[in-house]
Design a protein around this motif. Sequence first.
Motif, mmCIF file in Angstrom:
data_model
loop_
_atom_site.group_PDB
_atom_site.id
_atom_site.type_symbol
_atom_site.label_atom_id
_atom_site.label_comp_id
_atom_site.label_asym_id
_atom_site.label_seq_id
_atom_site.Cartn_x
_atom_site.Cartn_y
_atom_site.Cartn_z
ATOM 1 N N LYS A 111 0.805 -1.187 0.138
ATOM 2 C CA LYS A 111 -0.021 -0.272 -0.071
ATOM 3 C C LYS A 111 0.812 1.206 -0.025
ATOM 4 C CE LYS A 111 -4.350 -1.556 2.264
ATOM 5 N NZ LYS A 111 -4.477 -2.643 1.172
ATOM 6 N N GLY A 112 0.056 2.601 -0.279
ATOM 7 C CA GLY A 112 0.922 3.663 -0.217
ATOM 8 C C GLY A 112 1.361 4.172 -1.662
ATOM 9 N N PHE A 113 2.066 5.336 -1.462
ATOM 10 C CA PHE A 113 2.305 6.004 -2.763
ATOM 11 C C PHE A 113 3.570 5.766 -3.267
ATOM 12 C CE2 PHE A 113 -0.918 8.904 -0.957
ATOM 13 C CZ PHE A 113 -1.733 9.212 -2.142
ATOM 14 N N ILE A 114 3.724 5.551 -4.718
ATOM 15 C CA ILE A 114 5.007 5.339 -5.310
ATOM 16 C C ILE A 114 6.094 6.430 -4.956
ATOM 17 C CG2 ILE A 114 6.048 5.672 -7.888
ATOM 18 C CD1 ILE A 114 3.711 3.902 -8.737
ATOM 19 N N SER A 115 5.618 7.524 -4.734
ATOM 20 C CA SER A 115 6.591 8.606 -4.577
ATOM 21 C C SER A 115 7.008 8.754 -3.187
ATOM 22 C CB SER A 115 5.833 9.961 -4.602
ATOM 23 O OG SER A 115 4.715 10.001 -3.774
ATOM 24 N N GLN A 116 6.755 7.533 -2.304
ATOM 25 C CA GLN A 116 7.035 7.597 -0.825
ATOM 26 C C GLN A 116 8.211 6.331 -0.618
ATOM 27 O OE1 GLN A 116 3.247 6.749 1.096
ATOM 28 N NE2 GLN A 116 3.016 9.087 1.613
ATOM 29 N N TYR A 117 8.411 5.587 -1.817
ATOM 30 C CA TYR A 117 9.278 4.408 -1.865
ATOM 31 C C TYR A 117 10.511 4.809 -2.587
ATOM 32 C CZ TYR A 117 5.441 1.494 0.191
ATOM 33 O OH TYR A 117 4.565 0.842 0.905
ATOM 34 N N THR A 118 11.579 4.044 -2.326
ATOM 35 C CA THR A 118 12.741 4.282 -3.251
ATOM 36 C C THR A 118 12.603 2.897 -4.290
ATOM 37 O OG1 THR A 118 13.929 2.462 -1.969
ATOM 38 C CG2 THR A 118 14.179 4.947 -1.310
ATOM 39 N N TYR A 119 13.408 3.397 -5.228
ATOM 40 C CA TYR A 119 13.342 2.226 -6.442
ATOM 41 C C TYR A 119 13.652 0.892 -5.906
ATOM 42 C CZ TYR A 119 14.627 -0.648 -10.367
ATOM 43 O OH TYR A 119 14.509 -1.570 -11.280
ATOM 44 N N LYS A 120 14.621 0.710 -4.735
ATOM 45 C CA LYS A 120 15.203 -0.629 -4.235
ATOM 46 C C LYS A 120 13.810 -0.998 -3.468
ATOM 47 C CE LYS A 120 18.540 -2.819 -1.489
ATOM 48 N NZ LYS A 120 19.593 -2.694 -0.292
ATOM 49 N N GLU A 121 12.996 -0.618 -2.842
ATOM 50 C CA GLU A 121 11.893 -0.868 -2.271
ATOM 51 C C GLU A 121 10.839 -1.214 -2.873
ATOM 52 O OE1 GLU A 121 12.648 2.023 1.830
ATOM 53 O OE2 GLU A 121 11.445 2.736 0.090
ATOM 54 N N LEU A 122 10.715 -0.480 -4.006
ATOM 55 C CA LEU A 122 9.463 -0.868 -4.861
ATOM 56 C C LEU A 122 9.933 -2.314 -5.784
ATOM 57 C CD1 LEU A 122 8.631 2.341 -6.814
ATOM 58 C CD2 LEU A 122 7.350 1.145 -5.266
ATOM 59 N N LYS A 123 11.215 -2.323 -6.026
ATOM 60 C CA LYS A 123 11.733 -3.777 -6.607
ATOM 61 C C LYS A 123 11.425 -5.000 -5.606
ATOM 62 C CE LYS A 123 14.739 -4.864 -9.899
ATOM 63 N NZ LYS A 123 15.672 -4.986 -10.910
ATOM 64 N N ALA A 124 11.133 -4.878 -4.600
ATOM 65 C CA ALA A 124 10.946 -5.810 -3.666
ATOM 66 C C ALA A 124 9.419 -6.171 -3.801
ATOM 67 C CB ALA A 124 11.409 -5.557 -2.161
ATOM 68 N N LEU A 125 8.761 -5.494 -4.361
ATOM 69 C CA LEU A 125 7.230 -5.867 -4.222
ATOM 70 C C LEU A 125 6.867 -6.576 -5.447
ATOM 71 C CD1 LEU A 125 5.798 -2.077 -3.461
ATOM 72 C CD2 LEU A 125 6.628 -4.306 -1.876
ATOM 73 N N ASP A 126 5.549 -7.032 -5.272
ATOM 74 C CA ASP A 126 5.283 -8.101 -6.381
ATOM 75 C C ASP A 126 4.067 -7.252 -7.109
ATOM 76 O OD1 ASP A 126 3.783 -10.187 -7.921
ATOM 77 O OD2 ASP A 126 4.462 -11.444 -6.638
ATOM 78 N N PHE A 127 4.291 -7.016 -8.472
ATOM 79 C CA PHE A 127 3.602 -6.312 -9.340
ATOM 80 C C PHE A 127 2.740 -7.339 -10.417
ATOM 81 C CE2 PHE A 127 5.899 -2.835 -7.733
ATOM 82 C CZ PHE A 127 4.937 -1.727 -8.107
ATOM 83 N N GLY A 128 2.787 -8.436 -10.076
ATOM 84 C CA GLY A 128 2.014 -9.469 -10.999
ATOM 85 C C GLY A 128 1.024 -10.267 -10.127
ATOM 86 N N VAL A 129 1.414 -10.683 -9.000
ATOM 87 C CA VAL A 129 0.369 -11.660 -8.230
ATOM 88 C C VAL A 129 -1.071 -11.347 -8.137
ATOM 89 C CG1 VAL A 129 0.705 -10.774 -5.766
ATOM 90 C CG2 VAL A 129 0.345 -13.189 -6.324
ATOM 91 N N LYS A 130 -1.338 -9.727 -7.994
ATOM 92 C CA LYS A 130 -2.802 -9.440 -7.943
ATOM 93 C C LYS A 130 -3.313 -9.600 -9.146
ATOM 94 C CE LYS A 130 -3.846 -6.955 -4.176
ATOM 95 N NZ LYS A 130 -4.097 -5.231 -4.168
#
Length: 244
Positions: A63-82
């Motif tokens: 959850k949360g805004f993209i602008s609040q995460y670093t690229y490294k933090e975003l890279k740890a997330l799953d953008f496919g499973v949903k």
Amino acid sequence: MHDKSLNIAHRGFSGKYPENTMLSFEKAVEAGCDGIETDVQLTKDNVLVLCHDETLDRTTNNKGFISQYTYKELKALDFGVKFGDKFKDIKIPTLEDLLGYCKEKDIYLNLELKNSIILYEGLEEMVIKKIHEYNLSKSVILSSFNHYSMVKCKAIDNNIKTGLLYEAGLYKPELYAKYVGANAVHPHFLSVIHKSIVDDIKAKNILINTYTVNDEKHMKTLINLGIDGIITNYPDKLSTLLKS
């Protein structure tokens, strides 16, 4: 003006694959698209990433805004499973990932700057700089619902192509586009499904790329109207129609 309508895959082949992922872009190319439409945003540490929503809630396991995460933090997330279990562990792409891919493929690129809700500082400069780094200015068009941003892009580089996104039944969009200095209008398709509106836009040498067209009946109407680009979640369907 294009001889035939361009088949532009909306967030890639988003009808069947997780939107705005490299898989979705690759599958769109396999399905016969001419171009890819995607959305550009900025991470907390100023990396240009591709994602439609300003928040992560709909497309990721977070959850949360993209602008609040670093690229490294975003890279740890799953953008496919949903989108489905078989798409587990798909990562967020950077703009560079896609530019590198398109450079090899001769693919038209529509980059929507997501700066209507969050005004990302320096987004226009950064995107234009990357486009030039990859030598792709001839095959890229920038678009936004924020038309101030499109004026700013022209001020940074007058040769960069811009398209104005809108949903309303805009009166005389060709005059407005000329006033703003844009190369194209990107209307919701229902607002230009009239021959006289299309003819007036074309008479002023303005391109028309319509979104988001998923029904074959509408696709046929727009092809017959001579729309320059049709943005769709189903590039496979549109590809079949354009061939026939």
